[in-house]
Design an enzyme around this catalytic site. Sequence first.
Site, PDB file in Angstrom:
ATOM      1  N   ASP A 197       1.279  -1.742   0.125  1.00 36.42           N
ATOM      2  CA  ASP A 197       0.021  -0.072  -0.427  1.00 36.42           C
ATOM      3  C   ASP A 197       0.775   1.795   0.111  1.00 36.42           C
ATOM      4  OD1 ASP A 197      -2.777   1.563   0.118  1.00 36.42           O
ATOM      5  OD2 ASP A 197      -3.220   0.543   1.506  1.00 36.42           O
ATOM      6  N   GLU A 230      -0.242   1.848  -4.676  1.00 36.04           N
ATOM      7  CA  GLU A 230      -0.165   3.599  -5.442  1.00 36.04           C
ATOM      8  C   GLU A 230      -1.703   3.947  -5.316  1.00 36.04           C
ATOM      9  OE1 GLU A 230       1.898   5.792  -7.789  1.00 36.04           O
ATOM     10  OE2 GLU A 230      -0.032   4.453  -8.226  1.00 36.04           O
ATOM     11  N   TRP A 231      -2.543   3.191  -5.706  1.00 34.81           N
ATOM     12  CA  TRP A 231      -3.512   4.117  -5.831  1.00 34.81           C
ATOM     13  C   TRP A 231      -3.765   4.441  -7.425  1.00 34.81           C
ATOM     14  CZ3 TRP A 231      -2.835   7.385  -1.227  1.00 34.81           C
ATOM     15  CH2 TRP A 231      -2.544   6.356  -0.070  1.00 34.81           C
ATOM     16  N   GLY A 232      -2.757   4.797  -8.711  1.00 33.90           N
ATOM     17  CA  GLY A 232      -2.579   4.923  -9.682  1.00 33.90           C
ATOM     18  C   GLY A 232      -1.747   6.846 -10.188  1.00 33.90           C
ATOM     19  N   GLU A 233      -1.615   7.122  -8.061  1.00 35.33           N
ATOM     20  CA  GLU A 233      -0.845   8.825  -8.325  1.00 35.33           C
ATOM     21  C   GLU A 233      -0.242   9.151  -8.932  1.00 35.33           C
ATOM     22  OE1 GLU A 233      -1.223   9.477  -4.017  1.00 35.33           O
ATOM     23  OE2 GLU A 233      -2.886   9.821  -3.424  1.00 35.33           O
ATOM     24  N   ASP A 252      -9.299   3.880  -3.319  1.00 36.70           N
ATOM     25  CA  ASP A 252     -10.246   2.483  -3.114  1.00 36.70           C
ATOM     26  C   ASP A 252     -11.679   2.494  -3.674  1.00 36.70           C
ATOM     27  OD1 ASP A 252      -8.991   1.760   0.233  1.00 36.70           O
ATOM     28  OD2 ASP A 252      -8.325   1.586  -1.540  1.00 36.70           O
TER      29      ASP A 252
END
Length: 694
Positions: A197, A230-233, A252
């Site tokens: 994460d 990493e949420w696509g950041e 999420d």
Amino acid sequence: MRHLTSRTTRRRVVGSLTAALLCAAGLAGPAAAQATGGASDTGGTSDVSDTGSANGTAGTGGANLPGDLALTPPMGFNNWNSTHCRAEFDEAMVKGIADLFVEKGLKEAGYQYVNLDDCWALPERDANGKLVPDPKRFPGGIKAVADYVHAKGLKLGIYTSAGTKTCSDIGFPGALGHEVSDARQFADWGVDYLKYDNCNNQGVDAKKRYVAMRDALKATGRPIVYSICEWGENKPWEWAADVGHLWRTTGDISDTWSSMLSIMKQNLPLAKHAGPGHWNDPDMLEVGNGGMTDTEYRTHFSMWSIMAAPLLIGSDLRKATPETFEIIGNEEVIAVDQDPLGKQGDVLSSEGGRWVVAKEMKDGSRAVALFNETGTAQSIATTAKAVGLPAADGYTLRDLWKHKSYNTAGGISATVPAHGTVLLRVSADGKWAKNPPAVELGLEGAPLVEAGKPARLTSKVTNLGRTPAQKVSTTFTGPSGWRIKATSPSTAASLPTDKSLSTKWTVTAPRGAAPGAYDLTLKTGYRSPGGARADSVLPLTAHVVVAPPAGNSAVSDLPWMSTVNGWGPVEKDTSNGESAAGDGKPLTIGGAVFAKGLGVHADSAVEYYTGASCEKLTARVGVDDEKDPKGTVTFEIWADGKKAASTGVLTNADAAQGISADVSGAQVVRLVVTDGGDGRDSDHADWAEPVLSC
């Protein structure tokens, strides 16, 4: 994991402040990680340097990955969506899921990973800097759980974060500065999958953090699937193909239609980056958690499969319904996801919320998703040529949810229920003639019914097949007490290719029927030239509606037809609040408080019946003050499917702005809020003082 509410903002602020303080002290990059990553727990040294990749230079080929793994998208289970950190997440649950994988045929269908998410560890490392499993949750330890899972022929996954702490509010030990020792522990326990994460990362460059763990996993010698979360950041699809086996492309998911739809739309354009061993990950499945309908869950599963997404069950299978098992266990749909060619489906069209997505399969066939984003049934069409199939006399069309095969002359078309998906597999295999012809069954006109008054609708049956449809008969049924009558012929002796049977109907709801949604069923039966029986069934939703009163009405006092909201329910006369119903505050925009209105969260839509008797809708709109200053939204008013007004992007810095739309003649008016183009985080929006003039 992260959330759309204040928890996300808090974590980011803490990470940013810490990084800023470290920079002020002359620390940056790996040094900052050592200063704040818990390095003192292991004697003041950082594992990052041990991996030889502290400079963050990624390799250039698959040899850099920890093993020749994930040649098809990983399939399995993760507990987070159903349990979060609640006490029910424990050793007994994990073993129970493994048991059900075997007992319910999910293992045979391809599911193999049983993955632990956050909260499996104690909040502190031991005296040697090692991670310690929570003895209450996992009294036998992680290795014992892994041994149990492995004995079932399955694999175990685990979770940590590329930061000093994980993402839960408690904040368990993260792996930043401990990559080598943590990877070694995971390997010694028999872990087969790591979800890594992005919380509390201290501003360390993403490539450095994720490459460090990649190298640490590879150094263990154990094949471990590596999931970058990493949420696509940092656009991992552009750099992570030789760093991880899959990478999150979005924030999420939550168990709502709006969340699933938003994430799907973010992931679909990234098709060219996916392939064997490197997958776009739009997050775990919500199927079975209760926040969507079975129709919406079938769409969720269909679209994840055609996107070649990892299929990680997010519901507690110990409580799952037969319908949930039917969806997640559909082996024909799973085969689309697991096709060894490894292509992610491409969007061919999406006009008006009518999506066509096509995926090339290894055997030369095409998987085709006809997806209806809208709130009413829609006809969605394409052709065999458009999806990439060669010219042929006829084609075999397999419906993967009905498990039935048909023939088509080349047309691929279906009337798709609201929020539904028809998933097909189409091939030029030369075997089409043995199947009955495909037909499209549809309805012209929206089924909006005022109690006691007949509504006039028209059904249409069209033969798409190369062969004629014979002895065609159409029926239309509704709830007890409803009167549905054909006023024109409902049968035809034969329908050649591309010919249709249209039937007019009157539909009358009983006097006194309460406003709301009611189920209707349109069905046609027919025969192939060889005499084989076939049928097509179209479930529909009729709305019993009440015309708004004459004069000016506060919109929040009127009954809505339907709502979609990005976070929790739409609230009347309060802000959106958090995820629970009734937890909003007074509607407040730029310090101004409004007594009446709707509190929503992007993406949202609220539909009202106006019955062609209204002229104008006005409101004051803006981002609600209850959120941190980062919300960006756009307000839109739609009249019968056409945009009548829009504000453009508004932020927390904007005072309430006026919006007005001419809705003359419209049967349905829809109030829409979109996310402003930068994601849905903190996008709480207010329709303040909305007034409908009729």
